[in-house]
Design a protein around this motif. Structure first.
Motif, PDB file in Angstrom:
ATOM      1  N   TYR A 155      -9.648   1.370 -11.458  1.00 28.78           N
ATOM      2  CA  TYR A 155     -10.380   0.151 -11.134  1.00 28.78           C
ATOM      3  C   TYR A 155     -11.256   0.267  -9.888  1.00 28.78           C
ATOM      4  O   TYR A 155     -11.872  -0.711  -9.478  1.00 28.78           O
ATOM      5  CB  TYR A 155      -9.413  -1.021 -10.959  1.00 28.78           C
ATOM      6  CG  TYR A 155      -8.567  -1.292 -12.177  1.00 28.78           C
ATOM      7  CD1 TYR A 155      -9.152  -1.695 -13.382  1.00 28.78           C
ATOM      8  CD2 TYR A 155      -7.191  -1.126 -12.144  1.00 28.78           C
ATOM      9  CE1 TYR A 155      -8.383  -1.927 -14.500  1.00 28.78           C
ATOM     10  CE2 TYR A 155      -6.415  -1.366 -13.263  1.00 28.78           C
ATOM     11  CZ  TYR A 155      -7.010  -1.763 -14.440  1.00 28.78           C
ATOM     12  OH  TYR A 155      -6.242  -1.990 -15.543  1.00 28.78           O
ATOM     13  N   TRP A 156     -11.268   1.427  -9.257  1.00 31.02           N
ATOM     14  CA  TRP A 156     -12.000   1.575  -7.996  1.00 31.02           C
ATOM     15  C   TRP A 156     -12.823   2.860  -7.993  1.00 31.02           C
ATOM     16  O   TRP A 156     -12.400   3.876  -8.527  1.00 31.02           O
ATOM     17  CB  TRP A 156     -11.033   1.638  -6.801  1.00 31.02           C
ATOM     18  CG  TRP A 156     -10.242   0.407  -6.617  1.00 31.02           C
ATOM     19  CD1 TRP A 156      -9.053   0.112  -7.218  1.00 31.02           C
ATOM     20  CD2 TRP A 156     -10.576  -0.720  -5.810  1.00 31.02           C
ATOM     21  NE1 TRP A 156      -8.621  -1.123  -6.820  1.00 31.02           N
ATOM     22  CE2 TRP A 156      -9.539  -1.662  -5.947  1.00 31.02           C
ATOM     23  CE3 TRP A 156     -11.645  -1.029  -4.955  1.00 31.02           C
ATOM     24  CZ2 TRP A 156      -9.560  -2.884  -5.285  1.00 31.02           C
ATOM     25  CZ3 TRP A 156     -11.644  -2.233  -4.295  1.00 31.02           C
ATOM     26  CH2 TRP A 156     -10.611  -3.160  -4.460  1.00 31.02           C
ATOM     27  N   LEU A 195     -14.581  -1.454  -8.967  1.00 29.39           N
ATOM     28  CA  LEU A 195     -14.978  -2.097  -7.721  1.00 29.39           C
ATOM     29  C   LEU A 195     -15.347  -1.046  -6.684  1.00 29.39           C
ATOM     30  O   LEU A 195     -14.792   0.049  -6.664  1.00 29.39           O
ATOM     31  CB  LEU A 195     -13.829  -2.958  -7.191  1.00 29.39           C
ATOM     32  CG  LEU A 195     -13.388  -4.085  -8.113  1.00 29.39           C
ATOM     33  CD1 LEU A 195     -12.159  -4.776  -7.535  1.00 29.39           C
ATOM     34  CD2 LEU A 195     -14.511  -5.098  -8.288  1.00 29.39           C
ATOM     35  N   ARG A 222      -1.424   6.529  -4.332  1.00 31.00           N
ATOM     36  CA  ARG A 222      -2.781   6.420  -4.869  1.00 31.00           C
ATOM     37  C   ARG A 222      -3.099   5.014  -5.341  1.00 31.00           C
ATOM     38  O   ARG A 222      -3.857   4.843  -6.298  1.00 31.00           O
ATOM     39  CB  ARG A 222      -2.972   7.399  -6.041  1.00 31.00           C
ATOM     40  CG  ARG A 222      -2.931   8.850  -5.666  1.00 31.00           C
ATOM     41  CD  ARG A 222      -4.077   9.274  -4.797  1.00 31.00           C
ATOM     42  NE  ARG A 222      -5.361   9.144  -5.467  1.00 31.00           N
ATOM     43  CZ  ARG A 222      -6.509   9.286  -4.862  1.00 31.00           C
ATOM     44  NH1 ARG A 222      -6.552   9.544  -3.576  1.00 31.00           N
ATOM     45  NH2 ARG A 222      -7.638   9.149  -5.525  1.00 31.00           N
ATOM     46  N   TYR A 223      -2.467   4.005  -4.757  1.00 30.93           N
ATOM     47  CA  TYR A 223      -2.760   2.650  -5.207  1.00 30.93           C
ATOM     48  C   TYR A 223      -2.983   1.712  -4.018  1.00 30.93           C
ATOM     49  O   TYR A 223      -2.774   0.507  -4.132  1.00 30.93           O
ATOM     50  CB  TYR A 223      -1.625   2.130  -6.107  1.00 30.93           C
ATOM     51  CG  TYR A 223      -2.098   1.084  -7.085  1.00 30.93           C
ATOM     52  CD1 TYR A 223      -2.897   1.446  -8.169  1.00 30.93           C
ATOM     53  CD2 TYR A 223      -1.776  -0.249  -6.923  1.00 30.93           C
ATOM     54  CE1 TYR A 223      -3.359   0.494  -9.058  1.00 30.93           C
ATOM     55  CE2 TYR A 223      -2.230  -1.212  -7.816  1.00 30.93           C
ATOM     56  CZ  TYR A 223      -3.014  -0.833  -8.873  1.00 30.93           C
ATOM     57  OH  TYR A 223      -3.478  -1.774  -9.771  1.00 30.93           O
ATOM     58  N   SER A 224      -3.424   2.263  -2.906  1.00 27.85           N
ATOM     59  CA  SER A 224      -3.611   1.434  -1.718  1.00 27.85           C
ATOM     60  C   SER A 224      -4.794   0.484  -1.864  1.00 27.85           C
ATOM     61  O   SER A 224      -4.740  -0.655  -1.400  1.00 27.85           O
ATOM     62  CB  SER A 224      -3.823   2.329  -0.490  1.00 27.85           C
ATOM     63  OG  SER A 224      -2.716   3.175  -0.311  1.00 27.85           O
ATOM     64  N   PHE A 225      -5.859   0.926  -2.490  1.00 27.57           N
ATOM     65  CA  PHE A 225      -7.001   0.033  -2.705  1.00 27.57           C
ATOM     66  C   PHE A 225      -6.578  -1.146  -3.576  1.00 27.57           C
ATOM     67  O   PHE A 225      -6.900  -2.301  -3.280  1.00 27.57           O
ATOM     68  CB  PHE A 225      -8.151   0.762  -3.408  1.00 27.57           C
ATOM     69  CG  PHE A 225      -8.887   1.765  -2.570  1.00 27.57           C
ATOM     70  CD1 PHE A 225      -8.502   2.062  -1.278  1.00 27.57           C
ATOM     71  CD2 PHE A 225      -9.990   2.436  -3.094  1.00 27.57           C
ATOM     72  CE1 PHE A 225      -9.186   3.005  -0.513  1.00 27.57           C
ATOM     73  CE2 PHE A 225     -10.689   3.368  -2.339  1.00 27.57           C
ATOM     74  CZ  PHE A 225     -10.277   3.650  -1.052  1.00 27.57           C
ATOM     75  N   ASP A 278      -2.723   4.148 -10.316  1.00 29.58           N
ATOM     76  CA  ASP A 278      -3.850   5.013  -9.974  1.00 29.58           C
ATOM     77  C   ASP A 278      -5.102   4.178  -9.682  1.00 29.58           C
ATOM     78  O   ASP A 278      -5.582   3.443 -10.536  1.00 29.58           O
ATOM     79  CB  ASP A 278      -4.126   5.987 -11.124  1.00 29.58           C
ATOM     80  CG  ASP A 278      -5.035   7.118 -10.682  1.00 29.58           C
ATOM     81  OD1 ASP A 278      -5.672   6.993  -9.615  1.00 29.58           O
ATOM     82  OD2 ASP A 278      -5.093   8.123 -11.397  1.00 29.58           O
ATOM     83  N   ASP A 279      -5.595   4.310  -8.455  1.00 27.70           N
ATOM     84  CA  ASP A 279      -6.786   3.559  -8.070  1.00 27.70           C
ATOM     85  C   ASP A 279      -8.040   3.978  -8.834  1.00 27.70           C
ATOM     86  O   ASP A 279      -9.002   3.207  -8.898  1.00 27.70           O
ATOM     87  CB  ASP A 279      -7.051   3.740  -6.565  1.00 27.70           C
ATOM     88  CG  ASP A 279      -6.324   2.711  -5.724  1.00 27.70           C
ATOM     89  OD1 ASP A 279      -6.024   1.626  -6.245  1.00 27.70           O
ATOM     90  OD2 ASP A 279      -6.062   2.983  -4.546  1.00 27.70           O
ATOM     91  N   GLU A 280      -8.038   5.174  -9.375  1.00 34.38           N
ATOM     92  CA  GLU A 280      -9.241   5.668 -10.067  1.00 34.38           C
ATOM     93  C   GLU A 280      -9.667   4.754 -11.221  1.00 34.38           C
ATOM     94  O   GLU A 280     -10.830   4.745 -11.608  1.00 34.38           O
ATOM     95  CB  GLU A 280      -9.000   7.071 -10.660  1.00 34.38           C
ATOM     96  CG  GLU A 280      -8.576   8.114  -9.669  1.00 34.38           C
ATOM     97  CD  GLU A 280      -9.750   8.973  -9.209  1.00 34.38           C
ATOM     98  OE1 GLU A 280     -10.871   8.774  -9.702  1.00 34.38           O
ATOM     99  OE2 GLU A 280      -9.515   9.819  -8.332  1.00 34.38           O
ATOM    100  N   THR A 328       0.813  -1.227   0.000  1.00 29.02           N
ATOM    101  CA  THR A 328       0.000   0.000   0.000  1.00 29.02           C
ATOM    102  C   THR A 328       0.842   1.271   0.000  1.00 29.02           C
ATOM    103  O   THR A 328       0.306   2.359   0.145  1.00 29.02           O
ATOM    104  CB  THR A 328      -0.920   0.071   1.237  1.00 29.02           C
ATOM    105  OG1 THR A 328      -0.109   0.066   2.405  1.00 29.02           O
ATOM    106  CG2 THR A 328      -1.899  -1.069   1.285  1.00 29.02           C
ATOM    107  N   VAL A 353      -4.147  -3.640  -1.564  1.00 26.04           N
ATOM    108  CA  VAL A 353      -4.741  -4.521  -0.564  1.00 26.04           C
ATOM    109  C   VAL A 353      -5.942  -5.281  -1.143  1.00 26.04           C
ATOM    110  O   VAL A 353      -6.182  -6.438  -0.798  1.00 26.04           O
ATOM    111  CB  VAL A 353      -5.093  -3.707   0.708  1.00 26.04           C
ATOM    112  CG1 VAL A 353      -6.370  -2.909   0.543  1.00 26.04           C
ATOM    113  CG2 VAL A 353      -5.161  -4.590   1.925  1.00 26.04           C
ATOM    114  N   GLY A 354      -6.655  -4.655  -2.068  1.00 26.12           N
ATOM    115  CA  GLY A 354      -7.849  -5.287  -2.623  1.00 26.12           C
ATOM    116  C   GLY A 354      -7.532  -6.388  -3.624  1.00 26.12           C
ATOM    117  O   GLY A 354      -8.093  -7.479  -3.567  1.00 26.12           O
ATOM    118  N   TYR A 382     -10.586   8.236   1.326  1.00 28.60           N
ATOM    119  CA  TYR A 382      -9.545   7.267   0.989  1.00 28.60           C
ATOM    120  C   TYR A 382      -8.914   6.638   2.235  1.00 28.60           C
ATOM    121  O   TYR A 382      -8.839   5.413   2.348  1.00 28.60           O
ATOM    122  CB  TYR A 382      -8.474   7.972   0.158  1.00 28.60           C
ATOM    123  CG  TYR A 382      -7.620   7.057  -0.668  1.00 28.60           C
ATOM    124  CD1 TYR A 382      -8.142   6.406  -1.772  1.00 28.60           C
ATOM    125  CD2 TYR A 382      -6.283   6.848  -0.359  1.00 28.60           C
ATOM    126  CE1 TYR A 382      -7.361   5.570  -2.547  1.00 28.60           C
ATOM    127  CE2 TYR A 382      -5.492   6.013  -1.126  1.00 28.60           C
ATOM    128  CZ  TYR A 382      -6.030   5.374  -2.224  1.00 28.60           C
ATOM    129  OH  TYR A 382      -5.256   4.546  -2.975  1.00 28.60           O
TER     130      TYR A 382
END
Lengths: 466, 466, 466
Positions: B443-444, C285, B89-92, B439-441, B85, B95-96, C223
């Motif tokens: 896929y999340w 997601l 900007r890629y923590s989701f 960047d989590d944007e 994590t 861990v996800g 976040y």
């Protein structure tokens, strides 16, 4: 000491690597000379089993203690580490230096405690097993408690020095308390908490910084750092039953220690919340109290955890410790700082020192009050180890020795702390200036500014991206 | 491959659900056909106990291994998940997707490893117990290591494909190394770390992105994300003794593996800190090193953990791994990226690949050097399983087979990685464009902007509220 | 009820401390009168061992259950606590009130459950050991589930009242289900999840706030808060096998319960991801689903965890629960709020209520379908405790009693919840006004503004410092 007033130089580019390398090499050499596996972790276990007529591998001490060991390990590294992350800009230092200090301390503790407790006189080697690992973690806990008092005000080199001396002093006082006085202290109220807290407070007293308010703006928490600290609090709170039972006697000893600690801690939470609410306007709660005082019951029930304290006895101990510890944060801490010149960043006086002393006293009283009716003849003998040279000791006498043990812990803590404090006052350790305390920028590469820019960037460009 | 140069489409609305549903249904069918409880988790245990003359339920393998299993489980889901994590900007995603991949991988691993190791030839069924669960977690660890190399650059569908092939390859190489070559690898330095790391690095090499610096501004950490990563680091570090001892022999085997790992990890922390400080200006520490290199000792002591490595031997292994791994982050990682075109987001080359290879070599040497004097006759036989068809093998020969095992792990990792990399290069998997990596944007659903507005809102209205 | 429409007063300066002190003192008195150590945690264990011919201390129940107990303990305090931190400004309340409520609840549960299950009729005392501690944690879990429905909308005093009644109701329904009906419920799908969820939903229905959208801006995540919630999710997910096996039968019972839960949870993750992706634009997601629905399989496999559900059976249960729970968040939660006037902050209807009912049904069916062929004669008797007064019960009948148990849990949950909801509607408990819901500022000292100022400060002065 004019030499101490020179402008501070926090460059530790040579001192920190040098200390780490030299000490780690020394550890390797000393382990090479002294440390071996004991009969339960050696491949000869299979022969030992036959010899001792042990029916199953499950009776290896590993299976009695490994789950508790891992819980204790979590308390040392995540528990203490994250509990100290509450400062807004010192989270790296809290968790990172805690990690460094503990990793060195456990090695040195295996040696120091090994010489006193696990030396095999037939070949001059220290024989280690799972119980040694637990004891090493315990020993380090004392030094990490001390770290709480000086958090944010010392360099990592000073912390390593503090740990070197702390572990050494710990091993000696532990030997005196447990072996010479034959006091019992399963959860270390005296040996760990009282010693560790007074060791840290004394160091902080010697290192008193009259101008510490220059970094006052960093000496506090923010929302996120309080949440990280709660991770530490909860892992300490949850695993404290394992801490107090980890080296208790097999069977009922470990079982009872876990129950007593579980109950004392539950009770502490309610009185902490009550006191916190009572002293804040409109009954609001203060995170400082919730993070710290809720743990006081675990400290105070340490010595007596394996005794027949009885469930309500544990609740009573927890009840008063929650009150006293919270009052400590509200009244004693400002008093300590203003009148006694002891700056105690984490409030270890409230969380470890007072509850630790209470724990020692509770232990002495409950030992003195032990009877054959309650314990049973064999139970009394087992619980207090009234065997060998101590076969004739009776509970009332034991109570006296418990009290003597508490005094020893206090003396070693205060005396050792003053001595080590003077050593740390030398201007060679790279500690921060008064205006740079509680700031990770001094010892860590910090990339915080990006976050702020990024937020701006996102704010103005968020539509373009999605 | 012109087809690979089409503009990227990260819409995975059909591919991700389809893969999840179809694969999960396949798992149900395959489990229905193949998987049953073994004699220790079946209700017939009570009959089995009588038959085998087992005196107590406590001798069920569950009680030997469950505490270690849960620690390993934490390492897989919280350890690996949170370690990754660190990106701002890629923590989701860290861990996800780690969660998703591991949840699929453990099911597929139970089947693949079951066919090779736990097949009951009387009825053609795989019989599972606690040891199978641990091995499934281990197998998944290999794939999660590989994820570290491609973190932020692939889609969840690609990760699932990587895991499908990774687990399959793992089961085969594991069978060759442990059963055909009869090499020992309790902590998986070769089987897990070497294989997993080279598998991931090879995939990353095939998927090389020349324009990755377009998302350079997101390829780094912020203060909070570094703190979350430390949760991962510490849980990995603390529970690594459980990892290396989880499937070691009952009794002294598990006991010794835990001690060796504990010591190697402690030693690594000090040399990591030393190296990090030595190479940064004014001796500051870099969180990247503390988060990763402190774990290298656990990797490197994996193979030899249950051998009579002796305590100082473990310290020595940890000592060098801390140095090498930190140097890796400082020198090798830039070299890999610039010269060898291997983009390694988490630096798994430094944390898993090099220490894994070292672990294999240490294992081979310490196996070759094993003697009856040190191990005892029975101890030597037990530790290396010199029984059945391998009854006549001697330590020096064993050392050779250990080295051969390392080569097998390397070949499977590199060969398998190149093949799977080519599969993943197909433009059908929904991976992000170069400017959208990390960047989590993508896929999340992210609600970050609220936080910023809220801060503003609070700032101007804080007085009105309180 | 005009009295309920008075302007809200959230000052709890007297009510909260009063409740904490009085209740804690009551606990001490009741523990003093009623609670003692049982034969395995008392110093007379050594005599008991001899009497019962127990060969080793390792057969003390402590060693069978302590590792699971600690995992359950983590689920209660970190799992539930952090899972609820997802709200942007209610993390202190989530983790802090969870802590308070659980600490009180476990004490009261030891008494309530003790009177029903552990009363020694020879001396009128409750005798406690490790299994009582686990059951107390279980009982509290029911109340914490209920907390999820009212999160952010009630005062800590209301939560304590909810817990007092909740634990009381729990102990009675548990007694009826487990002892009178002799239903089995190792993981508490009925006893814990169904009861707890409907208890909370009914309370929330009675406390319906028509103007709750006045604090809509705070009823969502950011976040960082989503990351903290993932800590809760993962610790719940990882340790759920321990939850479902903690009080299962020694030996194969615990072993099988752990395997079934492990598999059901793995399966749930894949279908949750599939559904989440399928219903969001471009297949993104949603963290809400990942945080919650991934756990549904653990709930639903609770009752049948120790049965011979078989591995593929567990996968099937998990498969459907992931789908149903995610659909719940997408469709049922808005429906519940708009049509049924049930405001369910955490979506416990989707995570606990529906999966709990499914778990009860799965348990009834799998009990009714149990055969001697699959279980073995002795296995069937052991698993369902067909001994004593229930010696003649057969599986089909058992299935009926399981179904009856589910109805009891539902009735107690709904009926008890409506009653307690009416009690909590009294305007004396200090609950927040509609515009102040989901806000930590009401009950906590919050220092958030500093962070913002600090960021500014750093931004403009960063060069001056370094």
């Amino acid at each position: 000491m004019n030499i101490c007033d020179r402008p501070k130089n926090t460059n530790i580019k040579w001192s920190l690597p040098a200390v780490c390398f030299v000490w780690q090499l020394s550890m390797i050499i000393l382990f090479g000379v002294f440390v071996r596996y004991n009969e339960e972790s050696d491949t000869h276990w299979v022969d030992y089993r036959k010899e001792k007529n042990i029916t199953s591998d499950i009776e290896n001490d590993y299976y009695f203690r490994y789950p508790s060991f891992q819980d204790v390990h979590v308390m040392i590294f995540v528990g203490f580490g994250f509990l100290m992350t509450f400062l807004k800009r010192y989270s790296f230092g809290a968790v990172g230096f805690n990690f460094l200090v503990a990793a060195f301390g456990i090695q040195w503790a295996l040696l120091m405690q090994g010489w006193f407790h696990s030396l095999d006189y037939t070949d001059g080697k220290i024989k280690i097993g799972i119980e040694n690992l637990i004891n090493a973690d315990f020993c380090v806990a004392g030094c990490l408690i001390a770290y709480g008092a000086v958090l944010g005000k010392v360099s990592p080199v000073q912390l390593l020095v503090m740990t070197l001396f702390g572990v050494t002093l710990f091993a000696v006082e532990e030997y005196i308390i447990l072996n010479v006085l034959h006091a019992k202290d399963a959860g270390g109220s005296m040996v760990i908490h009282t010693f560790g807290a007074y060791y840290g407070l004394s160091i902080s007293w010697v290192l008193y910084r009259p101008n510490l308010d220059r970094s006052k703006h960093l000496n506090g928490s923010v929302y996120q750092s309080d949440m990280f600290a709660m991770i530490g609090t909860l892992f300490l709170w949850m695993f404290w039953p394992s801490f107090n039972s980890a080296i208790a006697d097999h069977g009922d000893g470990q079982h009872r220690a876990a129950i007593n600690t579980y109950l004392a801690l539950a009770s502490t939470v309610l009185t902490t919340v009550a006191m916190s609410s009572l002293f804040e306007k409109t009954g609001k709660l203060d995170m400082v109290h919730i993070q710290n005082s809720t743990l006081a019951g675990g400290v105070a029930v340490g010595t007596a955890a394996e005794f027949m304290l009885s469930p309500y006895g544990s609740l009573i101990v927890g009840f008063f410790c929650g009150i006293i510890s919270t009052l400590g944060y509200i009244y004693f801490s400002p008093f300590l700082e203003e009148k006694l010149k002891i700056q105690d960043t984490c409030g270890i006086h409230n969380l470890h020192a007072m509850p630790g002393v209470i724990g020692g006293i509770v232990g002495a009283i409950s030992a003195a009050a032990a009877t054959n009716t309650v314990y049973g003849d064999l139970g009394l003998e087992n619980t207090f180890d009234f065997t060998g040279p101590f076969a004739k000791r009776v509970p009332t006498i034991q109570g006296g020795y418990q009290a003597a043990g508490l005094c020893v812990a206090l003396c070693f803590g205060i005396g050792g702390g003053i001595f080590v404090g003077l050593v740390l006052k030398l201007p060679i350790w790279g500690d921060p200036a008064d205006e740079n305390c509680f700031d990770d920028e001094i010892y860590w590469e910090v990339r915080q500014v990006f976050f702020f820019l990024l937020t701006f960037y996102r704010f103005f460009s968020i539509k373009a991206i999605t």
